[in-house]
Every structure is written in structure tokens, then in C-alpha cells.
Write a protein that holds these residues in place. Sequence first.
Motif, PDB file in Angstrom:
ATOM      1  N   HIS A   1     -21.989  15.511  -0.606  1.00  0.00           N
ATOM      2  CA  HIS A   1     -21.169  14.473  -1.205  1.00  0.00           C
ATOM      3  C   HIS A   1     -20.451  14.989  -2.432  1.00  0.00           C
ATOM      4  CE1 HIS A   1     -20.384  10.300  -0.293  1.00  0.00           C
ATOM      5  NE2 HIS A   1     -20.002  10.223  -1.549  1.00  0.00           N
ATOM      6  N   HIS A   2     -19.320  15.628  -2.192  1.00  0.00           N
ATOM      7  CA  HIS A   2     -18.471  16.100  -3.294  1.00  0.00           C
ATOM      8  C   HIS A   2     -19.265  16.840  -4.364  1.00  0.00           C
ATOM      9  CE1 HIS A   2     -14.967  13.779  -1.893  1.00  0.00           C
ATOM     10  NE2 HIS A   2     -15.885  12.989  -1.417  1.00  0.00           N
TER      11      HIS A   2
ATOM     12  N   PHE B   1      -9.949  -1.724   6.513  1.00  0.00           N
ATOM     13  CA  PHE B   1     -10.936  -1.729   5.430  1.00  0.00           C
ATOM     14  C   PHE B   1     -11.770  -3.005   5.422  1.00  0.00           C
ATOM     15  CE2 PHE B   1      -8.248   1.615   3.877  1.00  0.00           C
ATOM     16  CZ  PHE B   1      -9.032   2.362   3.007  1.00  0.00           C
TER      17      PHE B   1
ATOM     18  N   LEU C   1      -8.782  -3.675  -0.843  1.00  0.00           N
ATOM     19  CA  LEU C   1      -9.382  -2.709   0.085  1.00  0.00           C
ATOM     20  C   LEU C   1     -10.806  -2.328  -0.295  1.00  0.00           C
ATOM     21  CD1 LEU C   1      -6.336  -0.298   0.693  1.00  0.00           C
ATOM     22  CD2 LEU C   1      -6.949  -2.388   1.922  1.00  0.00           C
TER      23      LEU C   1
ATOM     24  N   ALA D   1     -19.256   6.912   6.321  1.00  0.00           N
ATOM     25  CA  ALA D   1     -18.450   5.749   5.900  1.00  0.00           C
ATOM     26  C   ALA D   1     -17.012   6.183   5.633  1.00  0.00           C
ATOM     27  CB  ALA D   1     -19.054   5.096   4.659  1.00  0.00           C
ATOM     28  N   GLU D   2     -16.858   7.360   5.051  1.00  0.00           N
ATOM     29  CA  GLU D   2     -15.520   7.844   4.727  1.00  0.00           C
ATOM     30  C   GLU D   2     -14.752   8.204   6.003  1.00  0.00           C
ATOM     31  OE1 GLU D   2     -16.978   9.510   0.368  1.00  0.00           O
ATOM     32  OE2 GLU D   2     -16.890  10.873   2.081  1.00  0.00           O
TER      33      GLU D   2
ATOM     34  N   LEU E   1       0.063   8.091   2.063  1.00  0.00           N
ATOM     35  CA  LEU E   1      -0.826   8.084   3.228  1.00  0.00           C
ATOM     36  C   LEU E   1      -0.250   8.944   4.357  1.00  0.00           C
ATOM     37  CD1 LEU E   1      -3.443   6.755   4.340  1.00  0.00           C
ATOM     38  CD2 LEU E   1      -1.980   5.038   5.402  1.00  0.00           C
TER      39      LEU E   1
ATOM     40  N   PHE F   1     -17.016  14.919   4.159  1.00  0.00           N
ATOM     41  CA  PHE F   1     -16.981  13.458   4.074  1.00  0.00           C
ATOM     42  C   PHE F   1     -18.208  12.811   4.703  1.00  0.00           C
ATOM     43  CE2 PHE F   1     -12.542  14.807   3.846  1.00  0.00           C
ATOM     44  CZ  PHE F   1     -12.176  14.193   2.651  1.00  0.00           C
ATOM     45  N   SER F   2     -18.558  11.657   4.172  1.00  0.00           N
ATOM     46  CA  SER F   2     -19.676  10.887   4.712  1.00  0.00           C
ATOM     47  C   SER F   2     -19.230  10.110   5.947  1.00  0.00           C
ATOM     48  CB  SER F   2     -20.174   9.899   3.651  1.00  0.00           C
ATOM     49  OG  SER F   2     -19.200   8.882   3.455  1.00  0.00           O
TER      50      SER F   2
ATOM     51  N   ASP G   1     -20.822  -0.241   1.415  1.00  0.00           N
ATOM     52  CA  ASP G   1     -20.953   1.220   1.548  1.00  0.00           C
ATOM     53  C   ASP G   1     -20.228   1.905   0.392  1.00  0.00           C
ATOM     54  OD1 ASP G   1     -22.353   1.062   3.918  1.00  0.00           O
ATOM     55  OD2 ASP G   1     -20.551   1.203   5.171  1.00  0.00           O
ATOM     56  N   VAL G   2     -20.806   3.009  -0.057  1.00  0.00           N
ATOM     57  CA  VAL G   2     -20.160   3.805  -1.106  1.00  0.00           C
ATOM     58  C   VAL G   2     -19.241   4.838  -0.464  1.00  0.00           C
ATOM     59  CG1 VAL G   2     -20.533   5.464  -2.974  1.00  0.00           C
ATOM     60  CG2 VAL G   2     -22.182   3.611  -2.600  1.00  0.00           C
ATOM     61  N   ILE G   3     -17.999   4.893  -0.889  1.00  0.00           N
ATOM     62  CA  ILE G   3     -17.143   6.009  -0.484  1.00  0.00           C
ATOM     63  C   ILE G   3     -16.591   6.674  -1.742  1.00  0.00           C
ATOM     64  CG2 ILE G   3     -16.508   5.034   1.771  1.00  0.00           C
ATOM     65  CD1 ILE G   3     -13.771   4.329   0.530  1.00  0.00           C
ATOM     66  N   GLU G   4     -16.333   7.981  -1.608  1.00  0.00           N
ATOM     67  CA  GLU G   4     -15.693   8.701  -2.700  1.00  0.00           C
ATOM     68  C   GLU G   4     -14.396   9.259  -2.176  1.00  0.00           C
ATOM     69  OE1 GLU G   4     -19.594   9.952  -5.297  1.00  0.00           O
ATOM     70  OE2 GLU G   4     -18.048  11.437  -4.900  1.00  0.00           O
ATOM     71  N   VAL G   5     -13.316   9.004  -2.894  1.00  0.00           N
ATOM     72  CA  VAL G   5     -12.000   9.456  -2.441  1.00  0.00           C
ATOM     73  C   VAL G   5     -11.368  10.310  -3.529  1.00  0.00           C
ATOM     74  CG1 VAL G   5     -11.726   7.417  -0.993  1.00  0.00           C
ATOM     75  CG2 VAL G   5     -10.761   7.410  -3.283  1.00  0.00           C
TER      76      VAL G   5
ATOM     77  N   LYS H   1     -10.432  11.112  -8.833  1.00  0.00           N
ATOM     78  CA  LYS H   1     -11.440  10.665  -7.872  1.00  0.00           C
ATOM     79  C   LYS H   1     -11.764   9.203  -8.130  1.00  0.00           C
ATOM     80  CE  LYS H   1     -15.598  12.667  -7.159  1.00  0.00           C
ATOM     81  NZ  LYS H   1     -16.671  13.687  -7.335  1.00  0.00           N
TER      82      LYS H   1
ATOM     83  N   TYR I   1       0.843  -1.194   0.000  1.00  0.00           N
ATOM     84  CA  TYR I   1       0.000   0.000   0.000  1.00  0.00           C
ATOM     85  C   TYR I   1       0.880   1.247   0.000  1.00  0.00           C
ATOM     86  CZ  TYR I   1      -3.379  -3.513   1.507  1.00  0.00           C
ATOM     87  OH  TYR I   1      -4.161  -4.633   1.598  1.00  0.00           O
TER      88      TYR I   1
ATOM     89  N   LEU J   1     -13.542   5.233   7.899  1.00  0.00           N
ATOM     90  CA  LEU J   1     -12.301   4.679   7.347  1.00  0.00           C
ATOM     91  C   LEU J   1     -11.086   5.471   7.818  1.00  0.00           C
ATOM     92  CD1 LEU J   1     -13.018   3.579   3.684  1.00  0.00           C
ATOM     93  CD2 LEU J   1     -12.191   2.190   5.584  1.00  0.00           C
ATOM     94  N   PHE J   2     -11.228   6.794   7.838  1.00  0.00           N
ATOM     95  CA  PHE J   2     -10.120   7.623   8.346  1.00  0.00           C
ATOM     96  C   PHE J   2      -9.774   7.196   9.783  1.00  0.00           C
ATOM     97  CE2 PHE J   2     -11.474  11.449   5.533  1.00  0.00           C
ATOM     98  CZ  PHE J   2     -10.631  11.048   4.516  1.00  0.00           C
TER      99      PHE J   2
ATOM    100  N   LEU K   1      -6.644   8.679   0.700  1.00  0.00           N
ATOM    101  CA  LEU K   1      -7.205   7.366   0.368  1.00  0.00           C
ATOM    102  C   LEU K   1      -7.121   7.082  -1.125  1.00  0.00           C
ATOM    103  CD1 LEU K   1     -10.384   7.122   2.627  1.00  0.00           C
ATOM    104  CD2 LEU K   1      -8.014   6.552   3.141  1.00  0.00           C
TER     105      LEU K   1
END
Lengths: 484, 484
Positions: free
Chosen positions: A472-473, B445, B202, A433-434, A194, A430-431, B175-179, B166, A189, A437-438, B191
Amino acid sequence: MQRCELIRQLLAILPPDSVLYETEDLRPYECDALSVYRQLPLAVVLPCTEAEIIEILQLCHRERVPVVARGAGTGLSGGALPHAQGILLSLARLNQINEIDPLACQARVQPGVRNLAISQAASSYGLYYAPDPSSQIACTIGGNVAENSGGVHCLKYGLTVHNILKLRVLTIEGDVIEVGAEAYDSPGYDLLALLTGSEGMLGITTEITVRLLPKPESAQLVMATFSDLAKAGEAVANVIQSGIIPAGMELMDNLTIGAVEDFIQAGYDRQAAAILLCESDGMAAEVTTEIEKIEHILRASGAIKVEIAQDEAQRQLFWAGRKAAFPAAGRISPDYYCMDGTIPRKHLARVLSQIERLSAEFNLRCMNVFHAGDGNLHPLILYDANESGELHKAETFGARILEICIAAGGTITGEHGVGMEKLDQMCLQFSDAERELFLAIKAAFDPQALLNPGKAIPSLHRCAELGAMHVHHGQTSFPELPRF
Amino acid sequence: MQRCELIRQLLAILPPDSVLYETEDLRPYECDALSVYRQLPLAVVLPCTEAEIIEILQLCHRERVPVVARGAGTGLSGGALPHAQGILLSLARLNQINEIDPLACQARVQPGVRNLAISQAASSYGLYYAPDPSSQIACTIGGNVAENSGGVHCLKYGLTVHNILKLRVLTIEGDVIEVGAEAYDSPGYDLLALLTGSEGMLGITTEITVRLLPKPESAQLVMATFSDLAKAGEAVANVIQSGIIPAGMELMDNLTIGAVEDFIQAGYDRQAAAILLCESDGMAAEVTTEIEKIEHILRASGAIKVEIAQDEAQRQLFWAGRKAAFPAAGRISPDYYCMDGTIPRKHLARVLSQIERLSAEFNLRCMNVFHAGDGNLHPLILYDANESGELHKAETFGARILEICIAAGGTITGEHGVGMEKLDQMCLQFSDAERELFLAIKAAFDPQALLNPGKAIPSLHRCAELGAMHVHHGQTSFPELPRF
């Protein structure tokens, strides 16, 4: 552990002049360049070696003492604000350039080396380090890594993450890890990316291998004057869309121009709605061709005047105005609040108009001076902290600007980081879920949350309490905001 | 869950033609382009929408069924090898280009879109997608993201991670995430970079926003012929050190040259020890100046002949030879094993000599044809699988090459990924502390390890059993290896 016992144990690791604990000694460390947040730590430690840092981290890990790392303290988001129950770990004394390898075009440096000092040391080889935050005389490379700093030239040369090859990092347990590689790609990774921009929350960097670039043979600057701010915004998008990536592309609005001209006489047109500075660098032939193309595009985009710097002195003078913009703001207002958000370039014109409307709504002047090519806005909201309610008004205005950035598909920070300042905006950006993850990534590195706790990543609880609606973005509608 | 029940539940989510379970239907999915590993999955699913994938993931998460994602199956490290107890999730049917935004120079595409199809679709706007793996006709952008693919032009234009803005990603929970962001930088941990190159371990990508570049106005190619392989290696370092970043810089050795000339007549000098192809692209004036400089450096570096392509036809012919190198290897040897490692450019000459010595030691021919500018080696070890012991010999030879790469401060993969193939080498490349972090991130993840289990990141147990000595990025001595 009691404070006295902690200090005693720190003194067992470090020489006496490396541990500060008297209030007057701690005072210089109570904030970074965002001085609205202030906090004294239990102690400040100033280690000189990686071995000392390892012992400090092992002690803090064992005793569950928070650790906040600090470079030069030039950060603008409160990322280096001390923790009341923790120690402040200054990396200022790790300031050695360990190696410059001109053949490989890279240097290994300690985190406390100043950004500009790297370019100065590499200069005799015809090399330099590209990212140039405006604080580059003072800020350190370790802080640049923590914040993933940019600068005027990052449009062409990238952010910190694009200009580093390897990091040597200590985990909170005091283990050494090396991430990245001198070679082009690395398996596993991407821990290099990161860790870069992780605001001191995942590990402590003790050595950075940076990429050095050959100094460009030539540089030339175009100054374009516009009678309409939105047109200047469109001109930025037009230049980039043509395939040209200028070495720098900075925009200043009328209020900025006036403040700058009052301060130093850069030769800007005081009547202009906006001025765009656009630089090209590289081989001489390339620069000449590129400058011609840029000139053509700027005229076609509606510039009322386009000037090419006549000589190096004029090029420096045009830049001097841009560089003096922040101090110039200090001359026309008792206080100013510097925001930092990014938007897709195509929305520049619209977002600038919206900021203008907000300025009228809040009855606070706002100077726009920013990295236009990156879409990285730096609105300077002018206010007077001695006028009751003005600070709060400025903060609300600033928050609204960030919301506009998110709604435009942008982000709440371009290069200053989240730190303490933008925790709430992270709930918008960020949502759940996001952010979960952070938090999970944070826990993977630092399960007890000892490294710079309370910064950059808000708790789920904080966001829930805030009750803010996640944008959402730019995809989700955000009723109280202008649509895009 | 029993296989039959799993298939029944998959058929409740998907139409009948989207679930394969008969052995003959599964057979085409038993391996990717690294065919030494083969495995049938329990079933193959071919969803058409993100909503279907969410339901599939929720089912697999609930029932703890491993999920291996697959693009076009062109991977060279076994990353898409099915799991015996899992399903294979083909993303081939998510093949829509959702949007091309010529103003912002970006496109939103589904993961099953072929790499080349993006450039083809963007072509009418004068734009293209830069990363160009040699499989670009067939490979998909989703697979490129999973492997962080490179290509001939990534020296100048970067890897996949540098050309995407993106990602829309599904977690194993569905779950949906956007990075990432359309804007230049994004707050929070990076991310986007973490997910890029994570080999499907992941999350599952469902949409990619890629950066498009304007097609260069002009391109020109120089072919330099060397009577000494090491000198060609030094020439590469000299060009880069001069500040020029060629659009491509490929090296071929004598064995490759002969094989290529026997196959297609590219006009290479059969007597040459090495040929270097060096391309410049950009504005016409820039290309002319750059080509002159490159020519000068190559001559000064000892090239015995330097030819500039006379016209577009000759430029294409010079490239055609390079592109035909892999099939040409297939013509002179029953089998070949393609390695992929990177080293710092400055060590090219030395590492090439070492590979030559290993070739003699193992009595196996080795063709060197590779992305020299990146230091990304692709030694093709020629062997005959029908000769007893030759495959094993080729594998040992390959492993030794990777060890040399690590000892030179390089890495065990440039662009092909770790997959199944290089799990053991990951034990050499990384320390326990580093691999523990990889595993902790994986757990952040995907705590149940359902996404592509057993790939890319070896277990601590595996490395301990291997008993291999960690080579700390070339810092630690490695007795049986040549020193640098």
C-alpha cells in the motif's frame, strides 16, 4: 461476426487503401516498440476523418469487435499491441494542425500530428509545445495523451496532462464528447485528466487543444561530476529542496558514461561514478542567477567537478551524450530491457544502491540513465537473448526494481504506461478496492470492454491468481524487500 | 430507517458530543456561505477519527441514508447544503497536521486543517502551501480539495489539484483507497484529479498529502491605471502572451475602485476606468527583470500610470484594497450576488463590455474585481433584496453572464464549484453524452447516489425539462447571445 464479413463492412465505410487485411500488410502493426509481445489483428484501418472513425466505432460497438488505437507505435509497454479478435485503429492519417492561435498561446491538432511537428509549426510565433519524450521526432500527440507522456523538461513544464486544455473524444458508441476547456478550470468531474493516460481504454481522441509556451530567451547547462553515485542522488534532492526547478535534471552512472563516450565523445569524465546534467532556462538574468545557485549547491553536495557549458555548441554536446545513451546501450550489449519507475526524490541514493546490489545478484549489468529531478528511473538491464535464461533473468530483475519503487512510496511507471508489460505490478501497486474502482470507471465508459481490452488495468481474477501482496504505497511492509 | 433509530445508531458509533440532532444545534449547519439555500439535515455528526467515519459510512450505506460532507462551510455554491433525509458529516474535528517532511517538501494533513494553518506550520522550514482562496483563514483543505479551489496566486502556482500529491479517501462502502503518489506520476486512471473538485460526490477524504513550496525570496507589485476597461483587459493578455506568468494579476473596475477607496484608502485613482495589480515573485534578480518587462508591456498596452510599490508597506496597501473589495461592496449595496465564471483571456475586453451592457439593461450596478490572469471573472451584482423583484433580476443577470462565458469558450465556474447554484448552467455547458458520462462515473463510485445527492451534476431529466440548448464550448451558435 466473421472476419470476412467484418472486412467487407469496413470496406463499405472506408476507401480500399484505408483497410489492410493481408498478413504482410498487418505485420508492421503486430507490436509497438516493446517487441516481446506480438499479435496480428483481424484488420488495420487507417481512417482520414473523424466521421469515418465514428462509423468504424459504431460498427465495432454493434458487432462487439475490440478496437485498439495506435499512434506512431513508439510506446514501450505494449499498449498498442493488437487484439487477436479485434481491429487496429491507426490514427496516423489524422495528421493536420487545425489551428495555431498565437494570441491565446494554443493549438488545435489532430491526434496523428507528431510531437515535434507542433513545436516546428509554432516556431514562427516564438512558441513551442513543452513535453518532449525522447521519441518526439516520431511519436504522435495522440499517443502522448494516451500515455500521459513526459520527457526531459517535464520536471519544470509538467507532463502531457499539464500541457493540454481540451480533448475532443469519441466514445465507443461513436458519440462526440469534449472535455476540458480553453479557460482555466472546468466544472464537472475532471474528464480531461481521467482520459489523459488512460491508454486508449476509455475513448478515441480526435482533436487535442495544446498549450504553447513562449520559447525561453536563454538556456544554460551545468555538468557536475561525482565520485559517488549516492552523492549525485542526494545532490538532486538538494537542488529541488532549495526551491529551484531546473528545466531538466538528468543523471548517468559510470557504465552509461563509458558506453556514451565510446559512442560519441561528449566530454564526460570516464572515471566518474555519476554525472548530473542540470539545465536552467528562462530570462537571461534569471538563468544566470539560477545557474550560480545550482553550481553552489552541486559543489556543496560533493561534486568533484562542476562545468558550465562554455557556449551553445558545448551545451548541445553535453546533451548529445545523454540523448545517445539508449543507442549506446545497444552497442555494448546484444539486448537491453528498459525499465520505468518513479520514486520520491529523497530515496534516490538508497534505491540506486539497491539496484546496484540486484545487478550483482542477477549478474546482469544495469545502466542508470534517467530523469533524476522527477525521480523517474530508467534502468537499462543489459542481457543477451541468445543466452538461455537471460531474458527471464532480466525480466525478474526488472520486476524486482519495480517492487523496490513501490516499497519506496513510488510507482511502477513514470511515463511509459502499464500496457501489457506491467499488468502484474498493478496488482502490487493497488488494492482490490482501488482496482475495482478502475474497472468500474472503465465500465462507465465502455461497458462491453471493447476499447483496448486486456491492457493497463488487470482483472481482479488475474491479481487473485497472482496471489501477490498489495504494497500500500510503501505503507505496508513487504517482507522480501528492503525497508525504507 | 426512522430518524430516531438513525440517531440511536449514530450514538452507538460516536460519543454523545459528536452527534447533533436538536433543531437549534442543527441550525448553524443549514447552509454554507451561499445562504439563499437552507435545509436542516436529520442529524450532524462530528467524528474525530477515520475509524468513526468508516462506521458512519457503513451505517449510511447499509440504510441508504444520504451523506453530505462539510468542511468550514465557506463554499459559495451551496455544495455543503444538507439533505433533508440525510446526515451532515462535518470533518472539522479531523484537524491534525500528521507530518511535515521538509526534505520532500510535502505535508500530510487531515481534511479539517485550515488552508492557512498549513502554511503557518510549514513556515519554520521556509515552506508554504501555494493555493490561497480568499477565505484561506477559515476554509479547510478538505473543502479546497472538494472544490478544487484556486486563489490569487493560482495563475502561477496552479489550482488545488496541482498542489496535492496523494489523497486517502473512503468510499461510500467505507473502503479505504489511496490515490495519487508521492512520486511524480501514477499508473492507472487519474483518480487524484477525478476526485479533486468532485464536490463530495465520489468519496470522503480523510488525509491529503500536499506539496509545499519554498517561500519566494522576493515579491514586487506593479499597479497600472487605465482610462479604458477594455485596454486593461488587453493588457492582461499581452503580459501573458509575452511569456511572463505573474504571481498574481487582479483587475478592478471604476465602481470597485470607488467602493474600495471609500472603505480603506489604498491609494487607487478614483478617476480610473480600471486598475490592474500585477505581482512578480521569485529570486530577487528574476523579480527585478520581470517587473521591468511587465512595466514596459503595461505602458505599451495603454496604461496611463504605472507605479511600482515603493516598499513592502505600499505593496501590502495596494493588495489591501483588492482584498477589501467584497466587504466594500457590502458597504455600497444592501446585497450583492457574486458570480464566478472563466473565459479565455483573449476575450476579456469583449466580455467586460458585454457585462457593462447587461448592467444597463438590468439597471443593476455590477462591480468587476477578479483574477484577470486566469480569465476568472467575479462580477458582483449589486441589488436590494428588500426591493421586490431585485433578487430575481440579479439572478437572471448572473445567469446571462454565465451564458456569455460559455459562448466565449469559457466555463460556468472558475473556483466556486457548481453545488446547488449552477445545476441548470451545467445543462448548457455540457451535452447529453457528456453528462451521461458524469452520471456513469458517479454510479461507478456510488451506485445508490448517497454521497451529496442532487449536487453538481444535474440529472438528464432536469436538463430535458429545462429545455435549454447546449452550447458546445462556444462552437455552437447561441442565438440570443452575442457572438464571438
